[in-house]
Design an enzyme around this catalytic site. Structure first.
Site, short mmCIF file in Angstrom:
data_model
loop_
_atom_site.label_atom_id
_atom_site.label_comp_id
_atom_site.label_asym_id
_atom_site.label_seq_id
_atom_site.Cartn_x
_atom_site.Cartn_y
_atom_site.Cartn_z
CE LYS A 139 -12.79 4.75 1.45
NZ LYS A 139 -14.11 4.89 0.48
CG HIS A 166 -1.95 -0.85 1.03
ND1 HIS A 166 -3.11 -0.81 0.08
CD2 HIS A 166 -2.29 -1.90 1.80
CE1 HIS A 166 -3.90 -1.78 0.12
NE2 HIS A 166 -3.46 -2.60 1.16
#
Length: 905
Positions: A571, A140
């Site tokens: 999120k 990532h």
């Protein structure tokens, strides 16, 4: 001087030395006048009462001074990290040498806890016999530091350790400081920002690099340490199975990354194999040098004698040295094994008969050890040979198991196309029951659905090629090389059956003579959103009700892995709702798995930041719900966290030990669950979710985010092969969780790690009156999960700075929008901080963590300077979008802040 201050003298000395030598380097490179201006700014930033004075001063600096300033601040923050890491290692060694009680997170402490709670050696052995602990490296894009920079940092660490030796004279100190200064000069003249976009191959190389640095040595050492520690604690010598590995999905994770294909999958495994074969060759050569024993003095076993007899080492000088001749045979066989797998390997003894698998290789090594022990030379078997034997068991011929991940929609699309091409259109339009019926009917027989004569779409062909490559690579390296197929955004049982069908079509799910499926890989659902977490237990229950799937699990030892996504759930629902959603989902899954008689292994998709599930691994694992660990845990290691944890062998060993200690405690001596968890948490989570959604659903929020953070500039930074969003940066739904968190970190808001907690706690107290705060304090006292949740939030609140964040809000072109949204953020920040104080009784942040408080205080002047420079360059770039110099400067500030703040993405 106090004892506490005494302990920090070496840290102060290292910091001062690094700062002094860097100042010398920069002065020599830029001149005294520039450095004098640069040196004054962080000092000013740490003393001014308002940012206005500091901002005004920055505006007067020349471009040359500004460039030198931002580079120096970023580098000084990195050097602070190095000095502190070294000091932590130093303090641990001092603690151990002083004979102090073992520290939390150590194996010794874990075994003390187990014994206090009545856990026997047989219980530990039983757990470890079926345990699986796997930190999984991911690519990532929050690791902003280049490998070149990491190499320099390792050299600095080495020279600082040498400078800490007390017996050095003046000349030796001077010589080491010159070496240190050379590395600092190299760092100063090396571009911190990559001038090119990382490719998947680059990421593969970066991930593999941590094995020679740390894992190849640290993991065998940890096994030996574990066996020795258990023996000291219980008086029993255990021969531990190979339960602890490092995993990866670098080169196998294609969710949202169109650059990952079958060729790269083959490349990743090929490079991994090269590294591990090189390691075995190096260690065998070391054994060859060490085991010079003469058959005039020792009597070797028949097996070793046979290996020596067929040895390619025919030198006369080796006639009386059977171990060396036997090792030459092993080296020749290993060479042939590598070449058979198309892996480059250099052997001075040529090629012998290849090993069919790692077990045959391990058998020969065991023969050496048994023979040494038989004639009283067990001490020789307990060094390099012991480590090598363990390495072969852990790393095999492929170094680390490589996971594959793809989005459920793409798996489903490929399956729909297979049906359509076979004359059965309409699959995509079926409901869940209809999809299961079609899939189960196709899975019940061996007849292929796929045809080699059909011209499938590029997307479907790509998936089919990857499944075919998986089969080929398993045949070459063993099934353990590619053991896991992960389904992102999994929402229904049919999502797993679709992967089963693709496995069947590629030979990864053959049927035996009785028609029972024999899976060659695990099918792993990834539940990511709040809704998916709420439905996870129901999905698994429906799967376990299918006879076909139960038969499939029987071929996998009745173990089902489930991955939980910390990033997207945060999120989607905010910090507290995400934490509670994950906790509640785990408890529900335990009940479903226990009822079905299936063993559960959880894969925790945690990031480096608290907003993505980050925080200390030990505390997080110990705080898991009872019954969710049971010796089985996989956990992602992402972004800059990989470098901070594993770039140094000693730090890496400590982190690996901490995960093992936590797994033992959570499995065999779990913290009793607080009986009020569910009622209180469900209420807090609901109110937190409402507060969070009010913010992100407010009119204009997406515009605020795009302009009050450097998200667009992060998307252009060369720190990863994946795009920042799956579709477009105009939608938070499609934005990846990583740049979402990374952007809020850069602007010092840290929103994903705390937003909504204050409103939830305030609503709870208002609803329940004085009794509400009493209940919350009791929860904090009794619940390890609640303590970890608030402790991680406290760390984020301490790193946030609303004064700096207000400056970013002024970048929003619509002043009314900027004031309105930032007003909501500031109000919630203050409320969350105050509610934290109310529950914990603390009167300031990090009251119980003076080490972190000191660390942040030493860096804040650098952070403030970098943030103010970033803001000004963002403003300038938006006025002149084609100005490459502004973008480069912004990227330098991003690099400096990420390296200094560490757990940032």
């Amino acid at each position: 001087m106090s004892v506490e201050l005494d302990k920090d003298v070496p840290l102060t000395r290292d910091r001062g030395r690094l700062a002094r030598l860097l100042a010398d380097v920069v002065r020599e490179q830029t001149g005294d006048a520039i450095w004098d201006e640069v040196e004054s700014v962080p000092d000013l930033a740490s003393h001014v009462d308002s940012l206005a004075d500091c901002r005004a001063h920055l505006a007067t600096l020349s471009p040359e001074v500004t460039d030198t300033l931002l580079r120096a601040c970023g580098l000084l923050a990195q050097l602070e990290n190095l000095a502190e890491d070294l000091h932590h290692n130093r303090r641990r060694l001092a603690h151990k040498r002083a004979g102090s009680p073992p520290q939390a997170g150590s194996l010794e402490r874990a075994l003390v806890v187990l014994k206090q709670r009545g856990v026997r050696a047989a219980d530990v052995e039983s757990l470890l016999q079926h345990a699986q602990i796997v930190p999984v490296l991911t690519a990532h894009p929050t690791e902003v530091q280049r490998q070149t920079t990491l190499d320099c940092q390792r050299a600095i660490r080495k020279f600082l350790i040498q400078l800490g030796q007390p017996e050095l004279d003046h000349d030796e100190v001077a010589e080491l400081e010159i070496k240190l200064k050379r590395v600092l000069l190299t760092l100063w003249q090396t571009a911190e920002i990559r001038p090119f976009k990382l490719t998947v191959k680059d990421e593969i190389e970066n991930g593999i690099a941590y094995h020679p640095l740390t894992f190849l040595d640290a993991l065998p050492a940890l096994y030996a340490q574990t066996e020795d520690t258990i023996e000291r604690a219980y008086g029993v010598r255990l021969d531990l199975p190979n339960f602890y590995r490092i995993g990866s999905w670098i080169g196998g994770d294609r969710d949202g990354n169109p650059n990952v294909n079958a060729g790269l999958l083959r490349y990743a495994l090929g490079r991994q194999a090269e590294v591990v074969f090189d390691h075995y060759g190096y260690e065998l050569e070391g054994l060859y040098r060490e085991l010079s024993l003469s058959d005039r003095l020792v009597a070797v076993s028949d097996t070793v004698a046979e290996l020596a007899t067929i040895s390619p080492d025919t030198a006369v000088s080796r006639d009386e040295e059977p171990y060396r001749r036997a090792i030459a045979t092993i080296i020749a066989r290993l060479s042939a094994t590598a070449h058979e797998r198309e892996v480059a390997f250099r052997s001075r003894f040529g090629d012998g008969e290849p090993y069919p698998n790692r077990h045959a290789f391990a058998t020969d090594l065991k023969a050496l050890a048994d023979s040494l022990t038989s004639h009283g030379s067990g001490l020789l078997a307990d060094g390099r040979l012991r480590r090598l034997r363990r390495a072969v068991g852990v790393f095999g011929f492929f170094l680390m198991p490589l996971d594959q991940r793809q989005h459920a929609d793409l798996y489903g699309g490929a399956v729909a196309e297979l049906f359509t091409a076979a004359g059965q259109p309409g699959y995509a339009g079926l409901d869940e029951a209809g999809k299961r019926e079609w899939l189960l009917a196709e899975l019940a027989h061996a007849r292929p659905l796929m045809s080699p004569f059909v011209d499938y779409s590029d997307g479907t062909r790509r998936e089919l090629d990857l499944f075919a490559a998986t089969r080929d690579m398993q045949d070459r390296y063993g099934e353990g090389a590619l053991p896991n197929l992960i389904i992102s955004n999994c929402a229904e049982a049919s999502d797993l059956l679709e992967v089963a069908l693709l496995m069947k079509e590629s030979g990864l799910l053959p049927l035996d003579a009785s028609g029972a499926p024999q899976a060659r890989a695990n099918i792993i659902p990834l539940f990511e959103t709040i809704t998916d977490l709420e439905n996870a237990a129901e999905v698994m229950q429906s799967l376990f009700a299918l006879p076909f799937y139960r038969a499939l699990l029987a071929s996998r030892q009745h173990v089902q892995e489930v991955m939980l996504g910390y990033s997207d759930s945060n999120k989607d629902g905010g910090y507290l709702m995400s934490q509670w959603g994950l906790y509640a989902a785990e408890k529900q899954l335990v009940a479903v798995f226990n009822a079905a008689g299936v063993r559960m292994r959880l894969f925790h998709g945690r990031g480096g930041s608290v907003g993505r599930g980050g925080g200390p691994s030990f505390e997080a694992i110990v705080a898991q719900p009872a019954g969710t660990v049971q010796g089985q845990i996989r956990i992602t290691e992402q972004g800059e966290v990989i470098a901070s944890k594993y770039a140094d062998r000693d730090i890496g060993l400590r982190n690996l030990e901490s995960i093992l200690a936590a797994t033992l405690e959570a499995s065999l001596a779990p913290v009793p669950a607080c009986p009020t968890d569910e009622s209180i948490f469900a209420e807090l989570a609901r109110d937190s979710y409402d507060a969070y959604r009010r913010l992100i659903d407010t009119d204009g929020f997406i515009d605020y985010f795009l302009t009050a953070t450097p998200i667009n500039e992060i998307a252009k930074l060369n720190i990863g092969s994946r795009p920042a969003s799956r579709k477009t940066l105009s939608s938070i739904t499609d934005l990846r969780a990583i740049p979402w968190v990374f952007s809020w970190m850069q602007s010092r808001v840290m929103l994903p790690g705390w937003y909504g907690v204050g409103s939830a706690v305030a609503a709870f107290i208002e609803r329940h009156g004085e009794q509400g705060i009493v209940r919350l304090k009791a929860l904090y006292r009794d619940s390890a999960f609640f303590r970890v949740t608030l402790s991680n939030m406290e760390m984020v609140l301490a790193k946030a700075d609303m004064t700096i964040a207000a400056e970013y809000a002024r970048l929003v072109p619509d002043a009314e929008l900027g004031n309105r949204v930032f007003g909501m953020i500031r109000k919630e920040f203050e409320l969350s901080r105050d509610m934290y104080f109310a529950i914990t009784g603390a009167d300031h942040l990090l009251a119980d963590n003076p080490t972190l408080a000191r660390s942040l205080a030493s860096r804040l002047p650098y952070f403030t300077t970098l943030n103010l420079l970033q803001i000004e360059f963002l403003r300038a770039l938006r006025e002149a979008p084609e100005h490459d110099g502004h973008l480069h400067a912004i990227h330098q500030t991003i690099n400096g802040l990420a390296a200094g703040l560490r757990n940032s993405g």
